[in-house]
Design a protein around this motif. Structure first.
Motif, PDB file in Angstrom:
ATOM      1  N   ALA A  60      47.192  -5.464  28.455  1.00  0.00           N
ATOM      2  CA  ALA A  60      45.961  -6.244  28.302  1.00  0.00           C
ATOM      3  C   ALA A  60      46.231  -7.741  28.199  1.00  0.00           C
ATOM      4  N   PRO A  61      46.963  -8.332  29.142  1.00  0.00           N
ATOM      5  CA  PRO A  61      47.178  -9.779  29.086  1.00  0.00           C
ATOM      6  C   PRO A  61      45.956 -10.547  29.599  1.00  0.00           C
ATOM      7  N   PHE A  62      45.765 -11.727  29.071  1.00  0.00           N
ATOM      8  CA  PHE A  62      44.720 -12.654  29.517  1.00  0.00           C
ATOM      9  C   PHE A  62      43.330 -12.020  29.504  1.00  0.00           C
ATOM     10  N   GLN A  63      43.054 -11.262  28.461  1.00  0.00           N
ATOM     11  CA  GLN A  63      41.709 -10.721  28.315  1.00  0.00           C
ATOM     12  C   GLN A  63      40.748 -11.844  27.920  1.00  0.00           C
ATOM     13  N   ALA A  64      39.552 -11.831  28.497  1.00  0.00           N
ATOM     14  CA  ALA A  64      38.571 -12.876  28.215  1.00  0.00           C
ATOM     15  C   ALA A  64      37.970 -12.688  26.829  1.00  0.00           C
ATOM     16  N   PRO A  65      37.499 -13.778  26.228  1.00  0.00           N
ATOM     17  CA  PRO A  65      36.822 -13.651  24.929  1.00  0.00           C
ATOM     18  C   PRO A  65      35.615 -12.719  25.042  1.00  0.00           C
ATOM     19  N   GLY A  66      35.435 -11.903  24.018  1.00  0.00           N
ATOM     20  CA  GLY A  66      34.328 -10.958  24.025  1.00  0.00           C
ATOM     21  C   GLY A  66      34.695  -9.596  24.571  1.00  0.00           C
ATOM     22  N   THR A  67      35.917  -9.461  25.090  1.00  0.00           N
ATOM     23  CA  THR A  67      36.365  -8.154  25.564  1.00  0.00           C
ATOM     24  C   THR A  67      36.426  -7.168  24.394  1.00  0.00           C
ATOM     25  N   ILE A  68      36.045  -5.945  24.629  1.00  0.00           N
ATOM     26  CA  ILE A  68      36.041  -4.940  23.563  1.00  0.00           C
ATOM     27  C   ILE A  68      37.440  -4.828  22.956  1.00  0.00           C
ATOM     28  N   GLY A  69      37.508  -5.012  21.652  1.00  0.00           N
ATOM     29  CA  GLY A  69      38.771  -4.939  20.939  1.00  0.00           C
ATOM     30  C   GLY A  69      39.467  -6.273  20.783  1.00  0.00           C
ATOM     31  N   TYR A  70      39.012  -7.284  21.520  1.00  0.00           N
ATOM     32  CA  TYR A  70      39.643  -8.612  21.455  1.00  0.00           C
ATOM     33  C   TYR A  70      38.544  -9.676  21.393  1.00  0.00           C
ATOM     34  N   ILE A  71      38.228 -10.121  20.164  1.00  0.00           N
ATOM     35  CA  ILE A  71      37.093 -11.027  19.967  1.00  0.00           C
ATOM     36  C   ILE A  71      37.266 -12.319  20.754  1.00  0.00           C
ATOM     37  N   LEU A  72      38.459 -12.924  20.647  1.00  0.00           N
ATOM     38  CA  LEU A  72      38.722 -14.200  21.318  1.00  0.00           C
ATOM     39  C   LEU A  72      39.649 -14.040  22.515  1.00  0.00           C
TER      40      LEU A  72
END
Length: 292
Positions: A60-72
């Protein structure tokens, strides 16, 4: 024989005025709320962080803010930016408080000695002037490079770099208070210099020391971020806002939020201390109270 009591005005009788002044300052309240939020987040970081600060998610690299499980969102290694920010804030506050403590612990007694005893003033003031001739960050970077990168060494380097400024502030307050009526009265009663310093001068210089501490704190936070950014401060895997900025710079076009969020955290911490420090300075200034 009549005993004359020399009363020291101090800060005790002015506590109510100080609190009223702070509560009437919108900017001071804003800064205080910002600091309260930041400090609480730093204190409870291990409790509210969804992941460990060094926990990687290679899927899960470079996930955008708001992605489920990753707030920022996440960084290049899939590390949760929100979790790393929480622990980075904690580290920044630790370094800031340690450096302020060192600067106050060393600078205050030296400033009192320089301001009260003229014989010591020349020596301490000349050494202070020589040190102030060098930029603060140059001193901090040089000391960190000599002592080696670590949290403790970064705090010590930043604290030592701020000692001359603290000496200058305390010396100026001591020179002013030394000529007040209650100090002159204590001298006429043969009070010792040590007693005058600790019973009369220091209590009345506390306001200037506190205000200067609020000035040193954001400078130390920025200094820690800079040292960590240069590789001279906190070292991986310990999270730091400066390290997060350093890691994110090479991916700034692909994941700008990886640099924006830790940068905003530094701005909010420094802004909070500056706003609250300005309001506190006005509240502790008795001349402001006399004009209201």
């Amino acid at each position: 024989m009549t005993v004359v009591e020399i009363r020291n005005p101090g800060l005790g009788s002015a506590r109510g005025r100080i609190w009223r002044s702070l509560l009437r300052s919108p900017l001071g309240l804003t800064g205080g709320v910002m600091l309260a939020i930041v400090m609480v987040l730093g204190l409870i970081a291990p409790l509210i962080a969804p992941y460990g600060p060094a926990e990687v998610h290679f899927d899960a690299p470079f996930q955008a803010p708001g992605t489920i499980g990753y707030i920022l969102g996440t960084d290049d290694l899939g590390r949760d930016i929100f979790s790393r920010m929480l622990f980075g804030i904690q580290v920044s506050l630790q370094v800031g408080f340690l450096s302020v403590l060192l600067a106050v612990a060393v600078g205050t007694p030296l400033g009192l000695l320089a301001g009260y005893w003229r014989g010591l003033d020349g020596i301490i003031s000349r050494l202070t002037d020589v040190t102030l001739a060098f930029p603060f960050l140059i001193i901090a970077v040089g000391l960190s490079a000599i002592s080696g990168p670590s949290l403790t060494n970064a705090a010590i380097a930043l604290g030592i770099a701020q000692i001359p400024t603290m000496i200058r502030v305390v010396r100026g307050e001591t020179l002013r208070i030394r000529e007040t009526d209650f100090v002159l009265g204590a001298k006429t009663m043969d009070a010792s210099g040590v007693r005058i310093i600790f019973s009369h001068i220091l209590p009345n210089a506390v306001s200037a020391i506190i205000v200067q501490a609020t000035v040193i704190m954001p400078v130390a936070v920025i200094g820690e971020a800079l040292l960590s950014f240069l590789g001279l401060g906190i070292q991986p895997p310990t999270p730091s806002l400066g390290i997060m900025l350093s890691d994110a710079q090479q991916y700034i076009s692909r994941a700008p939020t990886a640099a924006i969020f830790p940068g905003l955290a530094i701005v909010l911490i420094c802004l909070g201390f500056n706003l609250f420090g300005d309001a506190l300075r006005d509240a502790l200034d008795p001349t402001n109270a006399s004009r209201k």
